[in-house]
Write an enzyme that holds these catalytic residues in place. Structure first.
Site, PDB file in Angstrom:
ATOM      1  N   ASP A   1       1.033  -0.897   0.306  1.00  0.00           N
ATOM      2  CA  ASP A   1       0.401  -0.354   0.057  1.00  0.00           C
ATOM      3  C   ASP A   1       0.897   1.511   0.395  1.00  0.00           C
ATOM      4  O   ASP A   1       1.980   1.212   0.696  1.00  0.00           O
ATOM      5  CB  ASP A   1      -0.796   0.177   1.594  1.00  0.00           C
ATOM      6  CG  ASP A   1      -2.077   0.927   0.775  1.00  0.00           C
ATOM      7  OD1 ASP A   1      -3.155   1.191   0.218  1.00  0.00           O
ATOM      8  OD2 ASP A   1      -1.960   1.769   1.938  1.00  0.00           O
TER       9      ASP A   1
ATOM     10  N   ASP B   1     -10.375   2.096  -4.448  1.00  0.00           N
ATOM     11  CA  ASP B   1     -10.812   3.206  -4.286  1.00  0.00           C
ATOM     12  C   ASP B   1     -11.423   4.070  -5.355  1.00  0.00           C
ATOM     13  O   ASP B   1     -11.637   5.327  -5.816  1.00  0.00           O
ATOM     14  CB  ASP B   1      -9.383   3.245  -4.330  1.00  0.00           C
ATOM     15  CG  ASP B   1      -8.462   2.618  -2.904  1.00  0.00           C
ATOM     16  OD1 ASP B   1      -9.176   3.261  -1.714  1.00  0.00           O
ATOM     17  OD2 ASP B   1      -7.260   2.990  -3.225  1.00  0.00           O
TER      18      ASP B   1
ATOM     19  N   GLU C   1       1.418  -0.327  -4.911  1.00  0.00           N
ATOM     20  CA  GLU C   1       0.353  -0.245  -5.380  1.00  0.00           C
ATOM     21  C   GLU C   1       1.238   1.878  -5.789  1.00  0.00           C
ATOM     22  O   GLU C   1       1.646   2.592  -5.057  1.00  0.00           O
ATOM     23  CB  GLU C   1      -0.255   0.257  -4.306  1.00  0.00           C
ATOM     24  CG  GLU C   1      -2.110   1.563  -4.708  1.00  0.00           C
ATOM     25  CD  GLU C   1      -2.350   2.407  -2.947  1.00  0.00           C
ATOM     26  OE1 GLU C   1      -3.426   3.318  -3.564  1.00  0.00           O
ATOM     27  OE2 GLU C   1      -1.716   2.580  -2.078  1.00  0.00           O
TER      28      GLU C   1
END
EC number: 3.2.1.135
Length: 585
Positions: free
Chosen positions: A325, A421, A354
């Protein structure tokens, strides 16, 4: 020939080893300026009089301004020097080396790749090259154990509209119960958003990195999930939130209690004391002023060792990889050490970052194997969903993105249409299922690894967070079963046709006016051509048969044969129809 537009450097995505004796080199030139690109090469220590080997660089693609050329140098040693010989439309020729441009080879100089070290050959897990990934948001996927539901759990319903503080009771037992469904779909790996202890529904504010959140289950349940998935040939990938922790993380709680006397004060970026958790924090957080997510100082040796211990622990439980992340906000040195650790524990483990932008700084073989390919998503949204760009621009964006990375990385980029997201892709399409299906067909056939967000395969909709995190629809009568079968068929084809997982990609057709787009993927003598009619009307297109392609092609979705005449294929496509054509020996 506009020399100022010509570019090459002997590093990065413009020169990289495929093996200890193979070097891939690329060159960029003004669009239409170079009609032939050759690479002359030899051992670095070869005398100027020795004959040079020749490799013809084919055109890898074009964008709005540039053509890109690629060649594979088959090297007799691990030391390489090379020079380009470029020919323009009028027959003009120029050599291009490190010194510059010259009509004489000796005056252009040479580029040098000093030594191909085995440790610098970028390798990624073999299984990942053929994977189809399925993203699970655990709190919303399936409730298999109501006894661990948090207080205030809401009803699991098709018309549920979650808030940021909603809980629906999804857990690991629910995933175990639904493994037959995932196996039927054909996915080969599950990516879980965080499952570690945390007060939120999303779990990105970690309280305990070494514990399964009680709302999801416990460690024995997780081990059972791993074992059951592996028995079905499905890999497990966990989300590592190492950029920041949660405000209930033990080290941050200690700082809140003891202030400047805390032994953990240097684990975070604290401006002054006492620490303030108001809307105006005096410490760095994820994003901007998010008090519940204090940023970790990963260059601190204690923080680094703690997080490495976390990685060791979960890999000992049998996981197959990590999704990282906010990976672009953690220092590169940390990720280089992380890669060495992970690969020492399991050389076949996958590491995915990410990153929403150009990720070339992380994809040179020393940090990540792949990233979530949000550049892909942006182009797909604007071509298929909103129609903001035409086929020619779409092709240009795809080419430019491919040229950012070594082919080992490009082959495994996680090509997503949506995620936890973002807005759901079907919603981005205004609910138009035909557009959605065309984009899915492209996703399943293009270079990279398809990533399916839970529920897309049965037609789930949803706006941006939190609406994109609705509970999964499990009643079959409420699911779009036709869409599910469409996904199954495309995944089956992807597993069956080597060109779709191992093949290179070349543009075949990009019609700005008709909005027709086609590309070919090739491995050895196997060709797969993908033709997309991104317009709401029936259209006919004539395609030139690729040089090494045969006359007869098989329509993989209908089973019908398509016969070429005079070197051309004539195809008629319905509105928003896609075709997958196979040709091989």
């Amino acid at each position: 020939m506009l020399l100022e537009a010509i570019f090459h450097e002997a590093k990065g995505s413009y020169a990289y080893p495929i093996s200890e004796t193979q070097l891939r080199v690329r060159l960029r030139a003004k669009k239409g300026d170079v009609v032939r690109c050759e690479v002359l090469y030899a051992d670095r220590y070869a005398s100027p009089e020795e004959e040079l080997a020749h490799a013809l660089a084919g055109k890898a693609g074009s964008d709005e301004r540039f053509d890109y050329f690629e060649a594979l140098l088959e090297c007799s040693t691990k030391r390489v020097k090379y020079v380009f010989l470029l020919t323009g439309p009028q027959g003009e020729a120029v050599y291009f080396g490190e010194t510059g441009f010259s009509a004489e080879r000796s005056k252009a100089g040479v580029f040098q790749y000093a030594y191909i070290h085995r440790s610098e050959v970028f390798t990624t897990p073999e299984w990942a090259k053929e994977a189809v990934i399925y993203q699970i948001f655990p709190e919303r996927f399936a409730n298999g154990d109501p006894s661990n539901d948090p207080p205030g759990t809401e009803q699991w319903a098709k018309d549920a509209r979650p808030r940021h503080d909603s809980f629906y009771g999804g857990d690991l037992k629910g995933v175990i119960d639904r493994l037959p469904y995932l196996e039927e779909l054909g996915v080969t790996a599950l990516y879980f958003t965080p499952i570690f202890a945390s007060p939120s529904h999303h779990k990105y504010d970690t309280a305990d990195y070494l514990a399964i959140d009680p709302q999801f289950g416990d460690l024995p349940t997780f081990r059972r999930l791993v074992d059951e998935a592996h028995r079905r040939g499905i890999k497990i990938i966990l989300d590592a939130v190492f950029n920041h922790a949660g405000d209930q993380f033990f080290a941050f709680r200690d700082v809140l209690q003891k202030g400047e006397q805390s032994r953990y004060k240097d684990w975070f970026f604290i401006e002054d004391f006492p620490v303030s958790k108001t809307s105006r924090t005096n410490y760095e957080t994820f994003a901007v002023q998010v008090p519940a997510m204090p940023k970790l100082r990963t260059e601190n040796p204690e923080v680094k060792e703690y997080l490495f211990d976390v990685a060791r622990f979960w890999m000992e439980q049998g996981i197959d990889g990590w999704r990282l992340d906010v990976a672009n906000e953690v220092d590169h040195a940390f990720w280089r050490e992380f890669r060495r650790l992970v690969k020492s524990l399991n050389p076949d483990a996958l590491i995915v970052g990410e990153i929403w932008h150009d990720a070339s700084g992380w994809l040179m073989g020393d940090q990540f194997d792949s990233v979530m390919n949000y550049l892909f998503r942006e182009s797909v949204i604007r071509f298929f969903a909103t129609g903001e760009i035409h086929a020619e621009r779409f092709d240009a964006e795809l080419t430019r993105a491919r040229m950012l990375y070594p082919e080992q990385a490009a082959q495994g980029l996680w090509n997503l249409l949506d995620s936890h997201d973002t807005e759901r892709f079907l919603t981005s399409c205004g609910g138009n299922e035909a557009k959605f299906r065309l984009a899915v067909l492209f996703q399943m056939t293009y270079l990279g690894t398809p990533l399916i967000y839970y529920g897309d395969e049965i037609g789930m909709a949803g706006a941006t967070d939190p609406d994109c995190r609705r509970p999964m629809i499990w009643e079959e009568k409420e699911q779009n079963r036709g869409l599910f079968e469409f996904y199954k068929e495309l995944i089956r084809l992807r597993h069956r046709l080597a060109s779709l997982t191992r093949g290179n990609v070349r543009s075949w057709h990009a019609d700005k006016q008709a909005n027709l787009y086609a590309f070919v993927r090739t491995v050895q003598d196997q060709h797969v051509g993908v033709v997309l009619n991104n317009r709401g009307e029936k259209q006919t297109v004539l395609l030139q048969v690729p040089e090494s392609g045969g006359k007869t092609w098989l329509d993989c979705l209908t089973g019908e044969e398509v016969h070429g005449k005079q070197g051309q294929l004539k195809l008629t496509l319905r509105p928003y129809q896609g075709m997958i054509l196979w040709n091989g020996r």
